[in-house]
Write an enzyme that holds these catalytic residues in place. Structure first.
Site, PDB file in Angstrom:
ATOM      1  N   ASP B 145       0.863  -1.185   0.000  1.00 58.31           N
ATOM      2  CA  ASP B 145       0.000   0.000   0.000  1.00 58.31           C
ATOM      3  C   ASP B 145       0.896   1.232   0.000  1.00 58.31           C
ATOM      4  O   ASP B 145       1.427   1.630   1.044  1.00 58.31           O
ATOM      5  CB  ASP B 145      -0.904   0.014   1.235  1.00 58.31           C
ATOM      6  CG  ASP B 145      -1.989  -1.077   1.167  1.00 58.31           C
ATOM      7  OD1 ASP B 145      -1.808  -2.068   0.410  1.00 58.31           O
ATOM      8  OD2 ASP B 145      -3.011  -0.935   1.873  1.00 58.31           O
ATOM      9  N   LYS B 208      -6.737   3.320  -3.462  1.00 56.84           N
ATOM     10  CA  LYS B 208      -7.153   3.346  -2.068  1.00 56.84           C
ATOM     11  C   LYS B 208      -7.307   4.791  -1.635  1.00 56.84           C
ATOM     12  O   LYS B 208      -6.536   5.651  -2.056  1.00 56.84           O
ATOM     13  CB  LYS B 208      -6.080   2.622  -1.241  1.00 56.84           C
ATOM     14  CG  LYS B 208      -6.250   2.637   0.255  1.00 56.84           C
ATOM     15  CD  LYS B 208      -5.164   1.785   0.939  1.00 56.84           C
ATOM     16  CE  LYS B 208      -5.113   2.015   2.440  1.00 56.84           C
ATOM     17  NZ  LYS B 208      -4.042   1.253   3.099  1.00 56.84           N
ATOM     18  N   LYS B 244     -10.165   0.223  -2.553  1.00 54.97           N
ATOM     19  CA  LYS B 244     -10.062   0.056  -1.101  1.00 54.97           C
ATOM     20  C   LYS B 244     -10.308   1.374  -0.385  1.00 54.97           C
ATOM     21  O   LYS B 244      -9.434   2.227  -0.341  1.00 54.97           O
ATOM     22  CB  LYS B 244      -8.672  -0.486  -0.724  1.00 54.97           C
ATOM     23  CG  LYS B 244      -8.479  -0.641   0.799  1.00 54.97           C
ATOM     24  CD  LYS B 244      -7.124  -1.243   1.147  1.00 54.97           C
ATOM     25  CE  LYS B 244      -6.873  -1.214   2.645  1.00 54.97           C
ATOM     26  NZ  LYS B 244      -5.519  -1.729   3.000  1.00 54.97           N
TER      27      LYS B 244
END
Lengths: 292, 308, 490
Positions: B145, B208, B244
């Site tokens: 991430d 995300k 996400k």
């Protein structure tokens, strides 16, 4: 022939024509009616306008609408003021015409005074009525919402019979200052000032087609004025219940706004107000989101 | 500042051409998702799906191996007294904890996700960011991430951000790359959409919303705009990109509304942990409580669910 | 289109279980009498007609058929109340009664929403989130005007018109009742209101509420019946004002029948609004706006965005996204909280819509409908779009009043505006663009009374509503809506 007669100048008499699309045509029908003074002498041969003349006038008014309604309020005010100036300059002529049509001299002079003043009054409203009648509406959501006035469109008018100049101007001025274009049927018994007023309009740089003035028989043309499908509103000032009824029935065919000005005292202050402007305005409400 | 936003050989699209976004319209649409009434079997199904989509997360300065091991335990054993529960999708930790997590998870098929690239600010050199990425992957991270360089993005230096994402993607090797836009620092939905487009073109497998360290974190409007960007990208390229939302989704009801939004925006193909994740630390327990309530008809107390 | 290869699937997998609104909290009587002079009275001729649930075709109740004698009784009651307590009451006290109605509506909102949906077929979500809250908000807004009218008409004194006869349609039954009653009462008038014959129930519940609120008898009278009853109201000699919402054809008949009388009137009539999408619009929100514009309330909306005008450069994209969005619309049981599109209001209206679907296809247009299932009983129409249409098609010119969209394209702003205005109607319009200056150019250019820029089908008590040209005469809502219910004097 006496000497005096031999040397006298023959006055040039005016031909009273109609005013359509910024031009002064005679009626396409070739018809006329004589206007007589109280002694029965012919003052002038007046055009007896036809339904085709009216149709042409509506076409002219419709084509002038886009430009006139988009003109700035300031410009419309300037033009109305200019009309007033031109009228003031021809004060004596209009007074004389009213007298010729049977109005007393003092009364005639007052009517011309009032006509100039009425034009000034509406010239002043040009950039204000919107501020009086518009609103910002505090809706219960994230939107900017406001309502403004927009001109209704092409307005047909049956001018009052008993007030040849002031009555006409009292109807034309509020409609035109609001961005409408008009087709007016002049007073049948007092048509002279209407045509001379067309010359004033012409001299005041009013764009062609914004105001169109016909002369003729109300009985013949009222139906045309009320029924034409490209006219958005009709104003009538005279007539009995039956006339009003037929106007309303015919106007309903395209949901015209019908404005009655019957029993208006044209010389009084009550015959002028921004509500006369509002009569030929539509309220447009616009929504827009407020977001980033 | 370099010339940016222009199409480049690297595949960076002209971001000024990205479809504008109307904030009020987005909010209205999102409000509609929230009026959906999800009941009975569709609620139970949704709650289980949410559990399976959770990236169970701990990203604290005070994290210790002990804390991470506890989290992994929870990931595997969400609530053993309730049979038939899925496990979460991944645990999400700092790079230094990847090894611990990998070991604690053993051979169960829960992924290890690691934040990287100088999380959460991203304020470091590219060299260090790439090194950190490689280290995390080497330690056993299945997913990375990363955060984008918001400063460069806001400065309009799209080429810099694009190249950085592409470089991190390369450093990931086989690991999946989730690109954190940190939407709370972007300011407008228009920029959220631009950043989404940029990240997808640069090679993101997932986009995300947030690090969780900046408020606001994930919101439905922001997520909706990103889903719309994913949809357009799919139409243009045929490539599916995952989504996400992270941070701020702690209630089961809200998570169900995210699923409604997902379903009505991208359809069923996205409704798996492969394509949708919730980055959350406390969501799992609220979902468990709701599931228990559905099973028993009785409202639950947090005292009966393990806090790890 | 390149996008077609990458279709999204919305049908299988996770779905929403039925979430029906319950009916155990409401009461619908077997029969409703006329509400006249503060009491429920049987109709003179003793006739009743049934009102059904269009989603099930089940009978919900019977309502009285008002005939001439009944209307006369109602007008007399209204006149008596006008001459009596209502015109003599302090304006601030009058306002308090209207506030009271607003509050009671809020208290009973769920009950009204449920009955509205049962009787009319609109989704419970809309009744609950839009119709009923907005109806209450209308009463709340106009209540406050009652003692402030002097500020609304600068330079003029205003007074009430008298007795207002109000005839409302079936698409927003309670909301339209509030649009009519609230400003009329605020300005000091008394009213005789007739709901549409297919949706009388919330009006009758409102009658109960008004009775509970203790309004002086006769201030509000509610009578039921069909077109003939409405005509009797319009032609009653002691009515001072007509307010009608409905079709342009009936509006025209009313305007004609009022000729030669001094009755004031406002008419809210039909529409065929253009919704213009420019290439620089926020396309996703524009698609949502298209959906809201035409499928809201099954398209039973006079200001519906029934003509989509989309700039050619984005037409394929917009239409593709629209089709896909249509697939996610949930059509069916109006009582289900997740339903987006409910039942067509009546068999008659369904027939009208279906005739237009046939006309559209016969004219050569391409029809596309969402693939959803619809229930077997009841009246239903799938969301429908027509492409390949032009200005000369009847489905472009005529109001369908259903979930049917005609899609055309344009190339330049001028062409878009010309097409938008090429209609005898002028109720509403929409424009979608991200460019501010263009918004103002287009919103000024559309000859219609309500323009939504980057949004559609929004309503608010403070926001004036009404049409240009054949879409009606006068405004309802906002400050401008007061003008319909006052007489001005200097």
């Amino acid at each position: 022939m006496s000497m005096a007669e031999a040397t006298a100048r023959v006055p040039v008499e005016k031909t009273y024509k109609m005013y359509i699309g910024g031009k002064f045509p005679r009626t396409e029908s070739g018809r006329y009616f004589p206007l007589e003074d109280q002694k029965g002498a012919v003052i002038a041969n007046i055009c007896r306008g036809s339904r085709k003349d009216f149709r042409n006038a509506v076409v002219a008014a419709r084509s002038a609408f886009a430009g006139w309604s988009a003109a700035t309020a300031y410009l419309r005010g300037q033009i109305l003021y200019r009309i007033a100036e031109m009228l003031e300059g021809r004060h004596d002529q209009f007074t004389a015409e009213l007298v010729l049509q049977g109005v007393g001299k003092r009364k005639a002079k007052k009517e011309v005074d009032a006509s100039v003043d009425r034009l000034i009054y509406y010239a002043g409203w040009s950039d204000k009525y919107q501020q009086v009648f518009s609103s910002v509406n505090p809706v219960n959501s994230s939107h900017f919402n406001f309502s403004v006035l927009e001109p209704t469109g092409v307005v047909s008018m049956l001018a009052p019979d008993d007030s040849g100049l002031l009555g006409l101007i009292s109807n034309v001025a509020p409609a035109m200052v609001g961005g409408n274009t008009c087709v007016v049927l002049a007073s049948e018994s007092m048509p002279l000032c209407a045509i001379s007023f067309a010359e004033v309009l012409h001299a005041a740089d009013v764009p062609a087609g914004v105001v169109n003035i016909l002369t003729g028989f109300h009985e013949e043309l009222t139906t045309q004025f009320a029924s034409h499908m490209d006219v958005n509103a009709i104003i009538y000032c005279d007539g009995d219940v039956d006339v009003a009824k037929s106007v309303q029935i015919e106007a309903a065919e395209n949901m015209k706004r019908v404005i009655s000005r019957v029993d208006t005292k044209w010389a009084e202050e009550s015959a002028q107000s921004p509500y006369f402007v509002q009569d030929t305005q539509e309220t447009k409400t616009t929504w827009h989101p407020i977001g980033g | 500042m370099s010339v940016t936003g222009l199409p480049s050989a690297s595949g960076l699209p002209d971001l000024r051409q990205v479809t504008p976004v109307d904030e009020v319209g987005v909010n209205e649409r999102v409000a509609r998702f929230q009026t959906r009434s999800i009941k009975k079997e569709s609620k139970i199904e949704a709650l289980k799906m949410i559990l399976s989509m959770i990236d169970l997360t701990t990203l604290e300065g005070q994290d210790t191996p002990g804390k991470v091991r506890q989290l992994c335990q929870k990931a595997i054993h969400l609530h053993d007294s309730m049979p038939g529960l899925p496990h979460v999708a991944a645990v999400c930790v700092y790079p230094t904890m990847v090894g611990v997590a990998r070991k604690a998870l053993g051979d169960c098929d829960i992924n290890v996700a690691s934040v990287a690239t100088a999380f959460p600010s991203g304020m470091s050199s590219r060299k260090i960011k790439l090194e950190e990425t490689r280290t995390a992957v080497a330690e056993g991270a299945d997913e990375i991430d990363m955060v984008i360089s918001r400063g460069a993005f806001l400065q309009g230096d799209y080429g810099f951000v694009f190249d950085e994402i592409a470089a991190v993607k390369e450093a990931c090797g086989d690991a999946h790359l989730k690109v954190i836009l940190e939407t709370g620092e972007l300011g407008t939905l228009d920029l959220v959409r631009r950043a989404s487009v940029l990240a997808m073109h640069a090679g993101a497998d997932f986009i995300k919303t947030s690090t969780g360290k900046i408020q606001p974190a994930a919101t439905m409007p922001v997520t909706f705009v990103m889903l719309k960007a994913i949809k357009s990208f799919y139409f243009e390229t045929g490539r599916m990109i995952g989504m996400k939302p992270a941070g701020g989704i702690s209630g089961a009801k809200l998570a169900v509304h995210y699923l409604v939004m997902l379903r009505e925006t991208l359809g069923n193909a996205w409704m798996t942990p492969e394509w949708f994740r919730f980055g959350a630390s406390s969501l799992a327990n609220d979902v468990l409580m709701q599931l228990q309530k559905q099973a028993t008809g009785v409202y639950q107390s947090a005292d009966y669910f393990s806090k790890d | 289109m390149k996008s077609q290869a990458n279709k999204l699937a919305f049908n299988d997998g996770w779905h929403y279980a039925p979430a029906p609104e319950s009916t155990d909290h409401i009461r619908i009587d077997e029969k409703y009498d006329l509400f006249i002079g503060g009491e429920f009275v049987a109709p003179e001729e003793g006739r009743y007609f049934e009102t059904i649930n269009p989603a099930t075709e089940d009978t919900l109740s019977s309502v009285a058929l008002a005939t001439e004698t009944d209307i006369d009784r109602a007008v007399k009651a209204a006149r008596k109340a006008y001459n009596g307590p209502w015109s003599k009451m302090k304006a601030s006290e009058r306002g308090k009664y209207i506030f009271r109605i607003a509050r009671m509506l809020q208290e009973r909102a769920r009950e009204f929403a449920t009955i509205e949906t049962l009787d009319g077929g609109k989704p419970i979500r809309e009744s609950r989130d839009i119709d009923i809250p907005l109806a209450a908000a209308h009463f709340f807004y106009y209540a406050g005007w009652a003692d402030k009218l002097a500020y609304a008409f600068p330079g003029r004194n205003v007074r009430a018109v008298g007795v207002a006869a109000q005839i409302i349609p079936w698409n927003f039954p309670l909301l339209m009742a509030s649009w009519k009653i609230a400003p009329a009462l605020a300005c000091g008038n008394t009213v005789v209101l007739k709901p549409a014959e297919t949706t009388p129930l919330t009006a009758m519940k409102l009658a109960e509420l008004i009775q509970d609120a203790g309004l002086p008898p006769g201030v509000v009278n509610i009578v039921t019946g069909a077109g003939e009853t409405g005509a009797t109201m319009v032609n009653h000699p002691d009515v001072d004002k007509i307010a009608f919402t409905g079709s342009t054809s009936v509006g025209r008949i009313i305007q004609k029948s009022l000729a030669g009388t001094n009755k004031k009137y406002t008419l809210e009539l039909g529409g065929k609004a253009a919704n213009l999408i420019f290439e620089d619009a926020a396309i996703d929100q524009a698609v949502e706006g298209i959906v809201n514009g035409i499928f809201y309330n099954q398209g039973h909306v006079c200001c519906a965005g029934s003509r989509l005008l989309v700039q050619e450069s984005v037409a394929d994209e917009v239409i593709e996204k629209l089709r896909e969005r249509m697939e996610t619309l949930i059509v069916g049981d109006p009582m289900d909280k997740n339903t987006d599109i409910g039942a067509i209001n009546s068999a008659e209206q369904l027939e009208t819509i279906q005739s237009y679907l046939k006309i559209g296809q016969d004219e050569g247009a391409e029809m596309y409908q969402s693939s959803c299932d619809v229930p077997r009983r009841g009246y239903w129409c799938r969301p429908t779009i027509f492409t390949g249409v032009s200005q000369s098609n009847r489905i472009v010119q005529e109001e369908i009043f259903g979930p049917v969209l005609a899609i055309q394209t344009f190339r330049t702003l001028e062409e878009g505006l010309t097409k938008a205005n090429n209609t005898p109607y002028g109720l509403s319009g929409g424009v979608w663009t991200d460019k501010g200056a263009k918004i103002f150019k287009v919103t000024q250019g559309i000859r219609a009374g309500v323009i939504w820029a980057n949004t559609f089908n929004k309503f608010d008590p403070t926001s004036p509503f009404g049409g240009y040209k054949e879409s009606g005469v006068g405004r309802e809502g906002g400050l401008h809506g007061l003008g319909a219910y006052v007489k001005m004097a200097t």
